[in-house]
Motif scaffolding. Structure first.
Motif, PDB file in Angstrom:
ATOM      1  N   HIS A  20       0.828  -1.212   0.000  1.00  0.00           N
ATOM      2  CA  HIS A  20       0.000   0.000   0.000  1.00  0.00           C
ATOM      3  C   HIS A  20       0.855   1.253   0.000  1.00  0.00           C
ATOM      4  O   HIS A  20       0.560   2.202  -0.731  1.00  0.00           O
ATOM      5  CB  HIS A  20      -0.944  -0.004   1.201  1.00  0.00           C
ATOM      6  CG  HIS A  20      -2.146  -0.865   0.996  1.00  0.00           C
ATOM      7  ND1 HIS A  20      -3.274  -0.751   1.751  1.00  0.00           N
ATOM      8  CD2 HIS A  20      -2.389  -1.858   0.116  1.00  0.00           C
ATOM      9  CE1 HIS A  20      -4.168  -1.629   1.355  1.00  0.00           C
ATOM     10  NE2 HIS A  20      -3.649  -2.316   0.364  1.00  0.00           N
ATOM     11  N   VAL A  35      -6.598   4.781  -2.820  1.00  0.00           N
ATOM     12  CA  VAL A  35      -8.035   4.598  -2.585  1.00  0.00           C
ATOM     13  C   VAL A  35      -8.838   5.060  -3.802  1.00  0.00           C
ATOM     14  O   VAL A  35      -9.763   4.376  -4.249  1.00  0.00           O
ATOM     15  CB  VAL A  35      -8.468   5.345  -1.302  1.00  0.00           C
ATOM     16  CG1 VAL A  35      -9.974   5.333  -1.138  1.00  0.00           C
ATOM     17  CG2 VAL A  35      -7.807   4.724  -0.079  1.00  0.00           C
ATOM     18  N   ASP A  38      -8.144   2.626  -6.759  1.00  0.00           N
ATOM     19  CA  ASP A  38      -8.816   1.351  -6.543  1.00  0.00           C
ATOM     20  C   ASP A  38     -10.314   1.477  -6.833  1.00  0.00           C
ATOM     21  O   ASP A  38     -10.915   0.582  -7.432  1.00  0.00           O
ATOM     22  CB  ASP A  38      -8.576   0.871  -5.115  1.00  0.00           C
ATOM     23  CG  ASP A  38      -8.955  -0.581  -4.921  1.00  0.00           C
ATOM     24  OD1 ASP A  38      -8.718  -1.406  -5.836  1.00  0.00           O
ATOM     25  OD2 ASP A  38      -9.487  -0.911  -3.845  1.00  0.00           O
ATOM     26  N   ALA A  39     -10.904   2.597  -6.433  1.00  0.00           N
ATOM     27  CA  ALA A  39     -12.326   2.827  -6.727  1.00  0.00           C
ATOM     28  C   ALA A  39     -12.555   2.942  -8.235  1.00  0.00           C
ATOM     29  O   ALA A  39     -13.514   2.366  -8.764  1.00  0.00           O
ATOM     30  CB  ALA A  39     -12.819   4.087  -6.014  1.00  0.00           C
ATOM     31  N   ALA A  55     -18.389  -0.609  -2.338  1.00  0.00           N
ATOM     32  CA  ALA A  55     -17.782  -0.555  -1.008  1.00  0.00           C
ATOM     33  C   ALA A  55     -17.181  -1.911  -0.650  1.00  0.00           C
ATOM     34  O   ALA A  55     -16.044  -1.996  -0.175  1.00  0.00           O
ATOM     35  CB  ALA A  55     -18.811  -0.126   0.035  1.00  0.00           C
ATOM     36  N   THR A  58     -14.045  -2.626  -2.741  1.00  0.00           N
ATOM     37  CA  THR A  58     -12.869  -1.804  -2.423  1.00  0.00           C
ATOM     38  C   THR A  58     -12.511  -1.855  -0.939  1.00  0.00           C
ATOM     39  O   THR A  58     -11.698  -1.053  -0.478  1.00  0.00           O
ATOM     40  CB  THR A  58     -13.091  -0.341  -2.868  1.00  0.00           C
ATOM     41  OG1 THR A  58     -14.251   0.174  -2.204  1.00  0.00           O
ATOM     42  CG2 THR A  58     -13.244  -0.247  -4.376  1.00  0.00           C
ATOM     43  N   GLN A  60     -14.205  -1.074   1.805  1.00  0.00           N
ATOM     44  CA  GLN A  60     -14.585   0.123   2.548  1.00  0.00           C
ATOM     45  C   GLN A  60     -15.993  -0.035   3.099  1.00  0.00           C
ATOM     46  O   GLN A  60     -16.759  -0.878   2.645  1.00  0.00           O
ATOM     47  CB  GLN A  60     -14.577   1.346   1.621  1.00  0.00           C
ATOM     48  CG  GLN A  60     -13.230   1.690   1.060  1.00  0.00           C
ATOM     49  CD  GLN A  60     -13.306   2.957   0.234  1.00  0.00           C
ATOM     50  OE1 GLN A  60     -13.852   3.950   0.677  1.00  0.00           O
ATOM     51  NE2 GLN A  60     -12.768   2.905  -0.970  1.00  0.00           N
ATOM     52  N   GLY A  61     -16.333   0.832   4.030  1.00  0.00           N
ATOM     53  CA  GLY A  61     -17.706   0.927   4.494  1.00  0.00           C
ATOM     54  C   GLY A  61     -18.519   1.703   3.468  1.00  0.00           C
ATOM     55  O   GLY A  61     -17.957   2.436   2.643  1.00  0.00           O
ATOM     56  N   GLU A  62     -19.842   1.541   3.524  1.00  0.00           N
ATOM     57  CA  GLU A  62     -20.700   2.229   2.562  1.00  0.00           C
ATOM     58  C   GLU A  62     -20.587   3.743   2.672  1.00  0.00           C
ATOM     59  O   GLU A  62     -20.553   4.444   1.660  1.00  0.00           O
ATOM     60  CB  GLU A  62     -22.154   1.808   2.754  1.00  0.00           C
ATOM     61  CG  GLU A  62     -22.445   0.429   2.206  1.00  0.00           C
ATOM     62  CD  GLU A  62     -23.909   0.087   2.343  1.00  0.00           C
ATOM     63  OE1 GLU A  62     -24.751   0.835   1.810  1.00  0.00           O
ATOM     64  OE2 GLU A  62     -24.199  -0.931   3.003  1.00  0.00           O
ATOM     65  N   SER A  64     -18.031   5.513   3.813  1.00  0.00           N
ATOM     66  CA  SER A  64     -16.712   5.928   3.315  1.00  0.00           C
ATOM     67  C   SER A  64     -16.689   5.931   1.801  1.00  0.00           C
ATOM     68  O   SER A  64     -16.177   6.863   1.179  1.00  0.00           O
ATOM     69  CB  SER A  64     -15.622   5.008   3.842  1.00  0.00           C
ATOM     70  OG  SER A  64     -15.510   5.116   5.232  1.00  0.00           O
ATOM     71  N   PHE A  65     -17.249   4.870   1.210  1.00  0.00           N
ATOM     72  CA  PHE A  65     -17.264   4.826  -0.250  1.00  0.00           C
ATOM     73  C   PHE A  65     -18.136   5.941  -0.817  1.00  0.00           C
ATOM     74  O   PHE A  65     -17.786   6.546  -1.830  1.00  0.00           O
ATOM     75  CB  PHE A  65     -17.711   3.471  -0.808  1.00  0.00           C
ATOM     76  CG  PHE A  65     -17.556   3.438  -2.293  1.00  0.00           C
ATOM     77  CD1 PHE A  65     -16.332   3.136  -2.854  1.00  0.00           C
ATOM     78  CD2 PHE A  65     -18.603   3.803  -3.137  1.00  0.00           C
ATOM     79  CE1 PHE A  65     -16.154   3.171  -4.233  1.00  0.00           C
ATOM     80  CE2 PHE A  65     -18.437   3.844  -4.509  1.00  0.00           C
ATOM     81  CZ  PHE A  65     -17.206   3.530  -5.057  1.00  0.00           C
ATOM     82  N   LEU A  68     -16.139   9.062  -0.832  1.00  0.00           N
ATOM     83  CA  LEU A  68     -15.121   8.967  -1.881  1.00  0.00           C
ATOM     84  C   LEU A  68     -15.757   9.179  -3.257  1.00  0.00           C
ATOM     85  O   LEU A  68     -15.224   9.925  -4.089  1.00  0.00           O
ATOM     86  CB  LEU A  68     -14.427   7.606  -1.820  1.00  0.00           C
ATOM     87  CG  LEU A  68     -13.478   7.273  -2.965  1.00  0.00           C
ATOM     88  CD1 LEU A  68     -12.318   8.264  -3.029  1.00  0.00           C
ATOM     89  CD2 LEU A  68     -12.968   5.847  -2.822  1.00  0.00           C
TER      90      LEU A  68
END
Length: 139
Positions: A20, A35, A38-39, A55, A58, A60-62, A64-65, A68
């Motif tokens: 990372h 991040v 990746d999205a 989410a 990737t 992530q939480g919903e 957070s996504f 983003l």
């Protein structure tokens, strides 16, 4: 002699952290973050996916996504469109594809450096073992 399972878990986490960091540094040269990149990869692979699906894809939480995706949309890298019901579908734009394309060679180089200590057979073995562990976790 049995393997110390905590040491194994830590070694996996260390390798992930190193990857990372290397990817984050390399991708900053093309003006994106790991991040975000990746999205963009996930949206390009599965156009029309919901925020919930992306989410998961990737890691992530919903919420957070969703935040983003809002930033990516503000940068005109993706479009979000209404889907069925309350579903919001995500699509990559031409600008997003350009960022994705610019990131691919630098990400490949960073990953190649990370796995340079392993020969091709060892890389294949590692991939197979990690896939087995990850597939067992899904069952």
């Amino acid at each position: 002699m049995p393997v110390d399972i905590e040491s194994l878990g830590r070694a996996v986490k260390q390798a992930q952290y190193r990857n990372h960091r290397a990817l984050e540094t390399a991708l900053s040269d093309v003006g994106t973050t790991l991040v975000q990149w990746d999205a963009l990869r996930a949206i390009a692979r599965t156009p029309g996916s919901s925020g919930r699906e992306l989410a998961v894809e990737t890691f992530q939480g919903e919420q957070s996504f969703g935040a983003l995706a809002g930033r990516l949309e503000a940068q005109q890298l993706i479009e979000r469109r209404p889907g069925r019901g309350r579903r919001v579908e995500h699509f990559i734009t031409d600008a997003g594809r350009q960022v994705l394309a610019a990131g691919r060679p630098v990400a490949s180089m960073a990953l190649a450096e990370s796995f340079a200590p392993l020969d091709e057979n060892e890389r294949a073995t590692l991939l197979t073992l990690l896939q087995r562990v990850n597939n067992a976790a899904r069952d």
